[in-house]
Design a protein around this motif. Sequence first.
Motif, short mmCIF file in Angstrom:
data_model
loop_
_atom_site.label_atom_id
_atom_site.label_comp_id
_atom_site.label_asym_id
_atom_site.label_seq_id
_atom_site.Cartn_x
_atom_site.Cartn_y
_atom_site.Cartn_z
N LEU A 23 50.58 -21.72 -25.58
CA LEU A 23 50.03 -22.29 -24.36
C LEU A 23 48.63 -21.79 -24.04
CD1 LEU A 23 53.26 -22.06 -22.18
CD2 LEU A 23 52.40 -24.06 -23.43
N GLY A 24 48.10 -20.90 -24.86
CA GLY A 24 46.73 -20.45 -24.67
C GLY A 24 46.58 -19.18 -23.88
N PRO A 25 45.40 -18.99 -23.30
CA PRO A 25 45.10 -17.74 -22.60
C PRO A 25 45.86 -17.61 -21.30
CG PRO A 25 43.25 -19.26 -22.42
CD PRO A 25 44.25 -19.90 -23.33
N PRO A 32 43.00 -9.57 -20.57
CA PRO A 32 43.30 -10.83 -21.26
C PRO A 32 44.71 -10.86 -21.83
CG PRO A 32 41.80 -9.50 -22.56
CD PRO A 32 41.99 -8.78 -21.27
N GLY A 33 45.27 -12.03 -21.74
CA GLY A 33 46.61 -12.23 -22.27
C GLY A 33 46.73 -13.62 -22.87
N ILE A 34 47.90 -13.87 -23.39
CA ILE A 34 48.25 -15.19 -23.94
C ILE A 34 49.67 -15.50 -23.49
CG2 ILE A 34 46.75 -15.06 -25.95
CD1 ILE A 34 49.61 -14.41 -27.42
N HIS A 35 50.04 -16.77 -23.62
CA HIS A 35 51.43 -17.11 -23.35
C HIS A 35 51.88 -18.25 -24.25
CE1 HIS A 35 49.11 -19.70 -20.70
NE2 HIS A 35 50.17 -20.32 -20.23
N TYR A 36 53.19 -18.25 -24.48
CA TYR A 36 53.79 -19.31 -25.25
C TYR A 36 55.21 -19.54 -24.75
CZ TYR A 36 56.31 -16.01 -28.38
OH TYR A 36 57.13 -15.03 -28.90
N ILE A 52 54.74 -13.97 -21.91
CA ILE A 52 53.39 -13.68 -21.44
C ILE A 52 53.02 -12.30 -21.97
CG2 ILE A 52 51.86 -13.46 -19.45
CD1 ILE A 52 53.87 -15.17 -17.88
N LEU A 53 52.02 -12.26 -22.85
CA LEU A 53 51.72 -11.06 -23.61
C LEU A 53 50.27 -10.63 -23.46
CD1 LEU A 53 53.33 -12.40 -26.90
CD2 LEU A 53 54.44 -11.00 -25.16
N GLU A 54 50.04 -9.34 -23.65
CA GLU A 54 48.68 -8.84 -23.71
C GLU A 54 48.05 -9.34 -25.01
OE1 GLU A 54 46.35 -4.56 -23.69
OE2 GLU A 54 48.48 -4.62 -23.19
N ASP A 55 46.82 -9.77 -24.95
CA ASP A 55 46.14 -10.29 -26.14
C ASP A 55 45.54 -9.12 -26.91
OD1 ASP A 55 44.79 -11.65 -28.08
OD2 ASP A 55 43.60 -12.88 -26.71
N VAL A 56 46.33 -8.56 -27.82
CA VAL A 56 45.91 -7.40 -28.60
C VAL A 56 45.69 -7.73 -30.07
CG1 VAL A 56 47.04 -5.73 -27.07
CG2 VAL A 56 48.31 -6.68 -29.02
N GLY A 57 45.75 -9.01 -30.42
CA GLY A 57 45.62 -9.41 -31.81
C GLY A 57 44.19 -9.50 -32.28
N ASN A 58 44.07 -9.76 -33.57
CA ASN A 58 42.77 -9.97 -34.19
C ASN A 58 42.97 -10.84 -35.43
OD1 ASN A 58 43.45 -8.21 -36.46
ND2 ASN A 58 43.11 -6.51 -35.05
N ARG A 125 38.68 -17.45 -29.22
CA ARG A 125 39.51 -17.45 -28.02
C ARG A 125 38.97 -18.42 -26.96
NH1 ARG A 125 40.12 -12.09 -30.04
NH2 ARG A 125 42.31 -11.44 -30.01
N PRO A 126 38.90 -19.69 -27.28
CA PRO A 126 38.37 -20.67 -26.32
C PRO A 126 39.21 -20.71 -25.04
CG PRO A 126 39.42 -21.79 -28.16
CD PRO A 126 39.37 -20.33 -28.50
N ALA A 127 38.54 -20.75 -23.90
CA ALA A 127 39.21 -20.68 -22.61
C ALA A 127 39.78 -22.01 -22.14
CB ALA A 127 38.23 -20.15 -21.55
N ASN A 128 39.16 -23.12 -22.51
CA ASN A 128 39.55 -24.40 -21.92
C ASN A 128 40.36 -25.32 -22.82
OD1 ASN A 128 38.21 -23.81 -19.49
ND2 ASN A 128 36.28 -24.33 -20.46
N SER A 129 40.30 -25.10 -24.13
CA SER A 129 41.03 -25.98 -25.03
C SER A 129 41.39 -25.26 -26.32
CB SER A 129 40.21 -27.23 -25.35
OG SER A 129 39.06 -26.88 -26.08
N SER A 130 42.38 -25.81 -27.01
CA SER A 130 42.79 -25.24 -28.29
C SER A 130 41.66 -25.45 -29.31
CB SER A 130 44.07 -25.92 -28.75
OG SER A 130 43.83 -27.27 -29.05
N PRO A 131 41.73 -24.77 -30.44
CA PRO A 131 40.68 -24.92 -31.44
C PRO A 131 40.48 -26.36 -31.91
CG PRO A 131 41.96 -22.97 -31.92
CD PRO A 131 42.65 -23.68 -30.79
#
Length: 143
Positions: A23-25, A32-36, A52-58, A125-131
């Motif tokens: 579901l994005g940021p 910053p986090g992400i959710h799915y 809902i997770l902390e965005d710790v990836g790379n 990490r686009p804020a408004n839309s998926s890649p």
Amino acid sequence: MRYLTESFALGALGRGRPVEQFLGPAGSPERPGIHYVEVRPAKTHYEIWLHILEDVGNETFADLVEFPPLEPDDEEEEFDRPVATREEPLAALTAAEHVTGAVRGRWVDAGLVQDEYHDYVMAGRPANSSPDGHPWPVPPFRS
């Protein structure tokens, strides 16, 4: 093809396999986090889980099950918990879309949500839309 057609998503659920959607940021620029969302078959029903997770990836670390919750100290946080249940797979997909803003046609097989996250990271990490340019879902108002 990464995304499941409705019939393939329903087929996966009918075979006892979960489906997921990135579901994005989430969170804020400071945290910053992400959710799915995940639709998970249970014995007699289908559960809709919001993560809902902390965005710790790379670029080399995208294993979402290893990510910590976005707000680990907040007992009210909706991290990794069921948000709805339904008796039928189509009703479960519909409920997931209603509760989280998920979009029909963007479901993936279990585990592929990590690929969605990896694409998100690689795109900056686009804020408004998926890649691929699809707008991030906007969750409906929840009380």
